[in-house]
Design a protein around this motif. Structure first.
Motif, PDB file in Angstrom:
ATOM      1  N   UNK A   1       0.837  -1.197   0.000  1.00 24.83           N
ATOM      2  CA  UNK A   1       0.000   0.000   0.000  1.00 24.83           C
ATOM      3  C   UNK A   1       0.874   1.250   0.000  1.00 24.83           C
ATOM      4  N   UNK A   2       1.753   1.337  -0.989  1.00 25.07           N
ATOM      5  CA  UNK A   2       2.673   2.462  -1.105  1.00 25.07           C
ATOM      6  C   UNK A   2       3.131   2.568  -2.552  1.00 25.07           C
ATOM      7  N   UNK A   3       3.819   3.668  -2.836  1.00 30.38           N
ATOM      8  CA  UNK A   3       4.288   3.903  -4.201  1.00 30.38           C
ATOM      9  C   UNK A   3       5.630   4.622  -4.132  1.00 30.38           C
ATOM     10  N   UNK A   4       6.693   3.944  -4.565  1.00 27.22           N
ATOM     11  CA  UNK A   4       7.999   4.570  -4.628  1.00 27.22           C
ATOM     12  C   UNK A   4       8.230   5.210  -5.987  1.00 27.22           C
ATOM     13  N   UNK A   5       9.353   5.895  -6.120  1.00 28.76           N
ATOM     14  CA  UNK A   5       9.673   6.527  -7.400  1.00 28.76           C
ATOM     15  C   UNK A   5       9.693   5.497  -8.528  1.00 28.76           C
ATOM     16  N   UNK A   6      10.212   4.330  -8.262  1.00 29.48           N
ATOM     17  CA  UNK A   6      10.298   3.295  -9.289  1.00 29.48           C
ATOM     18  C   UNK A   6       8.924   2.849  -9.774  1.00 29.48           C
ATOM     19  N   UNK A   7       7.898   3.018  -8.942  1.00 24.15           N
ATOM     20  CA  UNK A   7       6.546   2.613  -9.316  1.00 24.15           C
ATOM     21  C   UNK A   7       5.853   3.638 -10.203  1.00 24.15           C
ATOM     22  N   UNK A   8       6.473   4.784 -10.385  1.00 21.28           N
ATOM     23  CA  UNK A   8       5.877   5.855 -11.185  1.00 21.28           C
ATOM     24  C   UNK A   8       6.362   5.811 -12.628  1.00 21.28           C
ATOM     25  N   UNK A   9       7.551   5.281 -12.856  1.00 19.68           N
ATOM     26  CA  UNK A   9       8.218   5.416 -14.151  1.00 19.68           C
ATOM     27  C   UNK A   9       7.463   4.712 -15.276  1.00 19.68           C
ATOM     28  N   UNK A  10       7.138   3.433 -15.090  1.00 18.52           N
ATOM     29  CA  UNK A  10       6.458   2.672 -16.147  1.00 18.52           C
ATOM     30  C   UNK A  10       5.099   3.270 -16.512  1.00 18.52           C
ATOM     31  N   UNK A  11       4.213   3.538 -15.550  1.00 17.88           N
ATOM     32  CA  UNK A  11       2.925   4.145 -15.928  1.00 17.88           C
ATOM     33  C   UNK A  11       3.078   5.529 -16.523  1.00 17.88           C
ATOM     34  N   UNK A  12       4.108   6.265 -16.090  1.00 19.11           N
ATOM     35  CA  UNK A  12       4.338   7.584 -16.670  1.00 19.11           C
ATOM     36  C   UNK A  12       4.704   7.451 -18.143  1.00 19.11           C
ATOM     37  N   UNK A  13       5.463   6.407 -18.487  1.00 12.90           N
ATOM     38  CA  UNK A  13       5.788   6.182 -19.891  1.00 12.90           C
ATOM     39  C   UNK A  13       4.531   5.836 -20.678  1.00 12.90           C
ATOM     40  N   UNK A  14       3.631   5.038 -20.094  1.00  9.75           N
ATOM     41  CA  UNK A  14       2.368   4.725 -20.758  1.00  9.75           C
ATOM     42  C   UNK A  14       1.548   5.996 -20.976  1.00  9.75           C
ATOM     43  N   UNK A  15       1.580   6.897 -20.017  1.00  9.56           N
ATOM     44  CA  UNK A  15       0.905   8.189 -20.151  1.00  9.56           C
ATOM     45  C   UNK A  15       1.471   8.961 -21.338  1.00  9.56           C
ATOM     46  N   UNK A  16       2.790   8.926 -21.495  1.00 10.93           N
ATOM     47  CA  UNK A  16       3.435   9.602 -22.630  1.00 10.93           C
ATOM     48  C   UNK A  16       3.051   8.927 -23.940  1.00 10.93           C
ATOM     49  N   UNK A  17       2.963   7.591 -23.933  1.00 10.97           N
ATOM     50  CA  UNK A  17       2.501   6.876 -25.124  1.00 10.97           C
ATOM     51  C   UNK A  17       1.131   7.392 -25.529  1.00 10.97           C
ATOM     52  N   UNK A  18       0.244   7.542 -24.556  1.00  8.23           N
ATOM     53  CA  UNK A  18      -1.091   8.059 -24.849  1.00  8.23           C
ATOM     54  C   UNK A  18      -1.068   9.475 -25.380  1.00  8.23           C
ATOM     55  N   UNK A  19      -0.235  10.325 -24.805  1.00  9.76           N
ATOM     56  CA  UNK A  19      -0.093  11.693 -25.307  1.00  9.76           C
ATOM     57  C   UNK A  19       0.352  11.702 -26.764  1.00  9.76           C
ATOM     58  N   UNK A  20       1.222  10.758 -27.119  1.00  5.54           N
ATOM     59  CA  UNK A  20       1.826  10.741 -28.453  1.00  5.54           C
ATOM     60  C   UNK A  20       0.908  10.188 -29.533  1.00  5.54           C
TER      61      UNK A  20
END
Length: 397
Positions: free
Chosen positions: A48-67
């Motif tokens: 039940x937590x989120x480290x920096x490493x847990x943000x990177x992959x979904x953030x890339x998916x977000x960028x894929x969607x933007x593109x």
């Protein structure tokens, strides 16, 4: 064909992609050092937590969607028909799936009778990727022969592959690249069907939220919809899982569409809309957190909503910097935003060579000094990609 205003390249997307790739290399190198602060690492599945490493992959998916809107509408602006664009989408997805499966199987051996370790398998597989998907100049006549050689190499690796227990190559799971491929396929097809119709895209977004809500276990370990149902079977057939990866991509698509919808609004009002979107996602995440934990490995709704809020915040900030011309700081990261797949593959080249030579990070390389090493390694990889690009070596699918 009308391109709905997506014809011009969006520099903020390139910047966000480049920074995300830098972070991806940085956090993926943590295994080589010790004493990494917990908040930088991946949280455990049920933590039940989120480290920096847990943000990177979904953030890339977000960028894929933007593109996606920019990439597809650019093709339409060039009068490339929809059926050819769909073929292009399928070929890109296929490339990502192939690379993903090879990486998933990279812990085995190329063939027992050849005595080749996994480091050689990785190197040969990556060589095959570059041969097949390198962006060869049109006037380079040997390109088709190199592609053919790459295809033969990958087929040979797949056929002769054996695990230590004698198992054959198979898609145990799709790997990071494969997950990106399935999310890209879903988002790109959704764009072809909906395009700038915000209402239709919003329904797709809400549908993915509903899929996640119904098929993800709550804090109590219960699911709102029991297993073995038609919805899960349908999602499994589309390789959606609980919809979290596709949800991140469609979130980025909605942001791109809404930005175009409000393109003529004053700058202050656009910032207000972005702030409202962030607030709504945080509110959704907080509400979902009552019943679901924050977990990247499970792909829960709070994790999706919170990362979506982070993505909009970073993208809006970069958009402001781009509009003001304050982009000089991005120069060291630029190759990561323009040669993304090359940058993604290169760390494994370095790791394989290090394993072959028996070179490993010393035990004292830990804590803050180790983090500096990981950042330096990320810049080394990006610099290598830049040098390869100058030499005409760059993967493009």
């Amino acid at each position: 064909m009308e391109n709905y205003g997506f014809g011009r390249r969006n520099g903020a997307i390139d910047m966000l992609r480049g920074l995300t790739m830098f972070l991806m290399i940085f956090v993926n190198d943590f295994w080589t050092i010790g004493d990494v602060p917990h908040w930088l690492e991946h949280a455990a599945t049920h933590e039940d937590a989120m480290g920096l490493s847990d943000i990177v992959f979904p953030l890339f998916l977000f960028v894929v969607g933007l593109s996606i809107p920019y990439a597809i509408e650019c093709r339409f602006q060039k009068l490339i028909p929809a059926e050819k664009t769909l073929g292009h989408i399928l070929s890109r997805t296929f490339a990502l799936l192939v690379m993903g499966v090879f990486f998933v199987n990279a812990d085995g051996r190329m063939a027992p009778f050849l005595g080749c370790g996994d480091w050689l398998f990785k190197l040969l597989a990556i060589l095959g990727f570059f041969l097949v998907w390198n962006a060869y100049p049109e006037q380079f006549k040997a390109g088709k022969w190199l592609r053919g050689a790459g295809i033969i190499l990958l087929i040979a690796l797949a056929v002769t592959y054996r695990t230590d227990s004698g198992g054959l190559m198979k898609a145990r799971w799709w790997g990071i690249l494969g997950l990106i491929g399935w999310a890209y396929l879903f988002g790109a097809v959704a764009w072809l069907l909906c395009r700038k119709r915000t209402g239709a895209l919003s329904l797709v977004w809400l549908g993915l939220i509903g899929l996640n809500l119904l098929t993800t276990a709550t804090r109590d370990g219960e699911m709102l919809l029991g297993g073995g149902n038609l919805l899960q079977d349908f999602a499994r057939a589309l390789n959606l899982g609980n919809g979290s990866s596709a949800l991140m991509a469609v979130t980025g698509m909605l942001v791109a569409v809404q930005e175009k919808n409000f393109g003529r609004e004053p700058a202050g009002r656009k910032l207000l809309y972005a702030a409202l979107s962030v607030g709504i996602l945080i509110g959704f995440g907080t509400a979902a957190h009552e019943d679901w934990i924050i977990s990247k490995n499970i792909g829960t709704l709070p994790w999706c909503f919170y990362v979506g809020a982070i993505g909009i915040t970073l993208y809006t900030l970069l958009r402001v910097l781009e509009e003001k011309g304050w982009t000089g700081w991005f120069a060291p990261f630029r190759p990561a935003g323009m040669a993304t797949l090359t940058v993604y593959l290169l760390p494994d080249v370095y790791y394989a060579v290090s394993e072959a030579l028996g070179l490993y990070s010393p035990a004292w390389l830990a804590g803050p000094l180790g983090l500096v090493k990981c950042a330096a390694f990320a810049f080394l990889v990006i610099g290598t990609a830049w040098a390869l690009g100058k030499a005409g070596v760059k993967i493009k699918i």
